[in-house]
Write a protein that holds these residues in place. Structure first.
Motif, PDB file in Angstrom:
ATOM      1  N   THR A  81       0.777  -1.297   0.058  1.00  0.00           N
ATOM      2  CA  THR A  81       0.178   0.131  -0.034  1.00  0.00           C
ATOM      3  C   THR A  81       0.945   1.218   0.096  1.00  0.00           C
ATOM      4  N   GLU A  82       2.113   1.225   0.382  1.00  0.00           N
ATOM      5  CA  GLU A  82       3.230   2.261   0.064  1.00  0.00           C
ATOM      6  C   GLU A  82       4.384   1.890  -0.682  1.00  0.00           C
ATOM      7  N   THR A 117       3.423  -0.003  -5.389  1.00  0.00           N
ATOM      8  CA  THR A 117       2.247  -0.228  -4.726  1.00  0.00           C
ATOM      9  C   THR A 117       1.593  -1.469  -5.869  1.00  0.00           C
ATOM     10  N   GLY A 154       8.326   1.297   3.980  1.00  0.00           N
ATOM     11  CA  GLY A 154       7.008   1.333   3.375  1.00  0.00           C
ATOM     12  C   GLY A 154       6.044   0.656   4.090  1.00  0.00           C
TER      13      GLY A 154
END
Length: 265
Positions: free
Chosen positions: A14-15, A65, A237
């Protein structure tokens, strides 16, 4: 002896993340076939391979991502090469570490194993004691639990059993360390963790869970405790674990004589 191992890890990134995987077999093996791939939403992602002092192979992946799928497979014929051990290694693996608090457990070790002078007998006694004092309960422990908390809870999974064995052995002056392995015969199948102790001039396997034959184990990562041997480290991340699949087979599954000293081969 032929062993075939595979692993598949699916992550939701997601990051943008910097990830380090320890899923490849140790560099002490010479696989007859081997593959490591990483794909992000179906597109290949490059990786970098690094090795640590004990031959642990780390695959570093920098991912954007999306859905990241990492797959590994290897086929191994015969045993791996012996791991060289220096005096500094024996010193390192007799000291307390993050998840193996041998200093805190020294009174327990002294009380439970006083008078056992034979190293092989001591190894068997520690393994048996841990195996009978803990209950194997999937999902019962946290990733941050160490040996002391495991003993208080009286339950855990393979890494908890291994941490307690390592801590007790170190408390008794025996160098001990954690090893992440592929384990043919393990049920349910997953990555597995065992302890190793320096006995009679060699590293001997200690697996208080007795869930897989020790002679079939395939070394992945070696270190002080789970901080050195985790199958995944998220360096930066955000990555959410979606799925882990592991297989490990051997051409002939042997019996495991718990009275015998066994080394990972």
């Amino acid at each position: 002896m032929q062993r075939d191992v595979t692993s598949r890890i699916v992550l939701n990134i997601t990051e943008p993340a910097d990830l380090v995987f320890a899923i490849g077999v140790s560099e002490h093996y010479a696989p007859t076939a081997e593959s490591f791939t990483a794909t992000l939403d179906g597109t290949a992602v490059t990786h970098t391979e690094l090795s640590d002092v004990h031959g642990t192979r780390l695959h570093r992946v920098e991912s954007g991502t999306g859905e990241l799928v990492v797959e590994y497979s290897a086929q191994i014929e015969g045993a791996g090469a012996a791991i060289e051990t220096a005096d500094i290694d024996l010193l390192t693996y007799t000291r307390p570490s993050r998840y193996a608090e041998s200093d805190a457990l020294a009174p327990t070790a002294a009380a439970e194993f006083a008078g056992i002078d034979d190293p092989a007998q001591l190894l068997a006694s520690v393994s048996s004691w841990v195996g009978t004092h803990l209950s194997y309960v999937p999902g019962s422990s946290l990733p941050t639990d160490g040996a002391t908390r495991t003993l208080l809870a009286r339950q855990g999974v393979c890494r908890d059993y291994a941490h307690l064995c390592v801590a007790l052995l170190r408390s008794l002056g025996v160098p001990a360390r954690l090893v992440a392995v592929y384990a043919p015969g393990l049920d349910p199948m997953d990555f597995h963790a065992v302890a190793e102790a320096w006995i009679e001039g060699a590293w001997r396997v200690v697996d208080a869970t007795t869930l897989a034959p020790r002679s079939t184990l395939v070394r992945i990562a070696t270190g002080r405790d789970a901080a050195d041997t985790a199958f995944l480290n998220v360096m930066s991340g955000r990555a959410d674990l979606v799925e882990v699949q592991v297989t490990a087979t051997v051409d002939a599954l042997p019996n495991d004589d718990l009275d015998q000293l066994v080394s990972i081969g």
